[in-house]
Motif scaffolding. Structure first.
Motif, PDB file in Angstrom:
ATOM      1  N   THR A 192       0.832  -1.197   0.000  1.00 49.14           N
ATOM      2  CA  THR A 192       0.000   0.000   0.000  1.00 49.14           C
ATOM      3  C   THR A 192       0.869   1.251   0.000  1.00 49.14           C
ATOM      4  O   THR A 192       1.943   1.272   0.605  1.00 49.14           O
ATOM      5  CB  THR A 192      -0.954   0.020   1.206  1.00 49.14           C
ATOM      6  N   ALA A 193       0.405   2.272  -0.717  1.00 46.35           N
ATOM      7  CA  ALA A 193       1.081   3.573  -0.738  1.00 46.35           C
ATOM      8  C   ALA A 193       0.220   4.638  -0.072  1.00 46.35           C
ATOM      9  O   ALA A 193       0.541   5.824  -0.141  1.00 46.35           O
ATOM     10  CB  ALA A 193       1.391   3.981  -2.180  1.00 46.35           C
ATOM     11  N   SER A 194      -0.865   4.227   0.556  1.00 39.44           N
ATOM     12  CA  SER A 194      -1.757   5.171   1.223  1.00 39.44           C
ATOM     13  C   SER A 194      -2.131   4.650   2.608  1.00 39.44           C
ATOM     14  O   SER A 194      -2.005   3.450   2.887  1.00 39.44           O
ATOM     15  CB  SER A 194      -3.025   5.397   0.396  1.00 39.44           C
ATOM     16  N   SER A 195      -2.568   5.544   3.461  1.00 42.07           N
ATOM     17  CA  SER A 195      -2.923   5.164   4.825  1.00 42.07           C
ATOM     18  C   SER A 195      -4.151   4.263   4.830  1.00 42.07           C
ATOM     19  O   SER A 195      -5.072   4.436   4.028  1.00 42.07           O
ATOM     20  CB  SER A 195      -3.179   6.419   5.666  1.00 42.07           C
ATOM     21  N   GLN A 196      -4.162   3.308   5.761  1.00 44.82           N
ATOM     22  CA  GLN A 196      -5.253   2.339   5.870  1.00 44.82           C
ATOM     23  C   GLN A 196      -5.799   2.369   7.298  1.00 44.82           C
ATOM     24  O   GLN A 196      -5.179   1.832   8.213  1.00 44.82           O
ATOM     25  CB  GLN A 196      -4.755   0.932   5.524  1.00 44.82           C
ATOM     26  N   PRO A 197      -6.967   2.985   7.533  1.00 45.11           N
ATOM     27  CA  PRO A 197      -7.513   3.059   8.893  1.00 45.11           C
ATOM     28  C   PRO A 197      -7.986   1.714   9.430  1.00 45.11           C
ATOM     29  O   PRO A 197      -8.139   1.536  10.633  1.00 45.11           O
ATOM     30  CB  PRO A 197      -8.679   4.040   8.755  1.00 45.11           C
ATOM     31  N   SER A 198      -8.241   0.761   8.537  1.00 44.35           N
ATOM     32  CA  SER A 198      -8.564  -0.606   8.940  1.00 44.35           C
ATOM     33  C   SER A 198      -7.986  -1.543   7.888  1.00 44.35           C
ATOM     34  O   SER A 198      -7.788  -1.143   6.737  1.00 44.35           O
ATOM     35  CB  SER A 198     -10.078  -0.807   9.078  1.00 44.35           C
ATOM     36  N   LEU A 199      -7.712  -2.776   8.264  1.00 48.16           N
ATOM     37  CA  LEU A 199      -6.927  -3.657   7.405  1.00 48.16           C
ATOM     38  C   LEU A 199      -7.686  -4.855   6.854  1.00 48.16           C
ATOM     39  O   LEU A 199      -7.104  -5.688   6.167  1.00 48.16           O
ATOM     40  CB  LEU A 199      -5.684  -4.138   8.169  1.00 48.16           C
ATOM     41  N   GLY A 200      -8.959  -4.988   7.156  1.00 47.48           N
ATOM     42  CA  GLY A 200      -9.725  -6.091   6.600  1.00 47.48           C
ATOM     43  C   GLY A 200      -9.131  -7.442   6.959  1.00 47.48           C
ATOM     44  O   GLY A 200      -8.902  -7.755   8.134  1.00 47.48           O
ATOM     45  N   ALA A 201      -8.799  -8.243   5.941  1.00 48.79           N
ATOM     46  CA  ALA A 201      -8.277  -9.591   6.174  1.00 48.79           C
ATOM     47  C   ALA A 201      -6.907  -9.581   6.841  1.00 48.79           C
ATOM     48  O   ALA A 201      -6.482 -10.587   7.407  1.00 48.79           O
ATOM     49  CB  ALA A 201      -8.205 -10.350   4.850  1.00 48.79           C
ATOM     50  N   TYR A 202      -6.202  -8.445   6.789  1.00 48.88           N
ATOM     51  CA  TYR A 202      -4.873  -8.354   7.394  1.00 48.88           C
ATOM     52  C   TYR A 202      -4.924  -7.839   8.835  1.00 48.88           C
ATOM     53  O   TYR A 202      -3.881  -7.696   9.475  1.00 48.88           O
ATOM     54  CB  TYR A 202      -3.972  -7.444   6.550  1.00 48.88           C
ATOM     55  N   ASN A 203      -6.118  -7.560   9.344  1.00 50.50           N
ATOM     56  CA  ASN A 203      -6.238  -7.075  10.708  1.00 50.50           C
ATOM     57  C   ASN A 203      -5.741  -8.135  11.699  1.00 50.50           C
ATOM     58  O   ASN A 203      -6.182  -9.287  11.673  1.00 50.50           O
ATOM     59  CB  ASN A 203      -7.702  -6.721  11.008  1.00 50.50           C
ATOM     60  N   ASN A 204      -4.804  -7.732  12.556  1.00 51.12           N
ATOM     61  CA  ASN A 204      -4.219  -8.649  13.550  1.00 51.12           C
ATOM     62  C   ASN A 204      -3.663  -9.914  12.899  1.00 51.12           C
ATOM     63  O   ASN A 204      -3.770 -11.012  13.446  1.00 51.12           O
ATOM     64  CB  ASN A 204      -5.243  -9.026  14.620  1.00 51.12           C
ATOM     65  N   ALA A 205      -3.084  -9.754  11.697  1.00 51.44           N
ATOM     66  CA  ALA A 205      -2.559 -10.920  10.983  1.00 51.44           C
ATOM     67  C   ALA A 205      -1.178 -10.670  10.378  1.00 51.44           C
ATOM     68  O   ALA A 205      -0.652 -11.525   9.682  1.00 51.44           O
ATOM     69  CB  ALA A 205      -3.535 -11.339   9.873  1.00 51.44           C
TER      70      ALA A 205
END
Length: 212
Positions: A192-205
């Motif tokens: 990613t080249a932009s900020s991500q306020p939530s990570l979807g499938a990558y959250n806590n992963a």
């Protein structure tokens, strides 16, 4: 010699002023909710947001971004795709007459020769460049514990309680980052080249990353 430099500086200033497209404040209205940022791009920090229908003074535009002066909330840069000229109800029009444009002219003589500064309208100074970096957060929307790294930083094995604990990522100054779900950049990866306020499938992963 100094007199010649003064004449030269004045001539350069006049030519610059004549060839520069003058920007002046004009009322605009937000067509939809849009983020207000500290500079003209999504890589700059978010200062707030315009609400749909909010009226602002558009001070200047650079490319697809405009600096707006707000009556309430922080001033800053917004995408001009969400702005349109504001016409108050009952406006009888007045032709194409433009308002007077305040300007300032300054000149100093130093060891390196004349230094000329020209200010036009109420436009703010260009924003300071943002240092490239990537910040990781344990909470959504850039909250909770965090750590930041510069481009060129790699971590093949996240430790210290950060393995499988990242929930949002902030990317600034043109940096990019690749994150992976396993150690040594294995498993599922995304860049990613932009900020991500939530990570979807990558959250806590996330277990490893490469910043560049």
């Amino acid at each position: 010699m100094i007199t010649k430099r003064l004449y030269l500086a004045a001539a350069v200033a006049a030519a610059t002023l004549a060839s520069t497209a003058v920007a002046f404040a004009q009322p605009g209205i937000a067509t939809n909710a849009v983020n207000v940022r500290s500079g003209p791009g999504t890589n700059y920090a978010k200062l707030g947001a315009l609400s749909a229908g909010e009226i602002v003074d558009v001070q200047q535009c650079q490319g697809s971004w405009c600096y707006v002066d707000r009556s309430a909330g922080k001033d800053g840069w917004v995408s001009k795709n969400y702005l349109q000229p504001y016409q108050p109800s009952g406006n009888s029009g007045g032709g194409n007459k433009k308002p007077d444009i305040p300007f300032s002219f300054g000149m100093t003589i130093g060891p390196g020769g004349p230094n000329i500064s020209i200010g036009i309208g109420n436009a703010p100074p260009p924003p300071a460049p943002v240092t490239p970096r990537v910040c990781f957060f344990k909470g959504n929307n850039y909250s909770g514990a965090q750590f930041c790294v510069a481009p060129g930083t790699n971590d093949p094995q996240l430790m210290g309680g950060w393995d499988d604990s990242i929930s949002s990522i902030q990317v600034q100054g043109g940096a990019q980052v690749t994150v992976c779900t396993n150690f040594w950049y294995a498993g599922s990866c995304t860049t990613t080249a932009s900020s991500q306020p939530s990570l979807g499938a990558y959250n806590n992963a996330i277990s490893s990353f490469q910043a560049f």
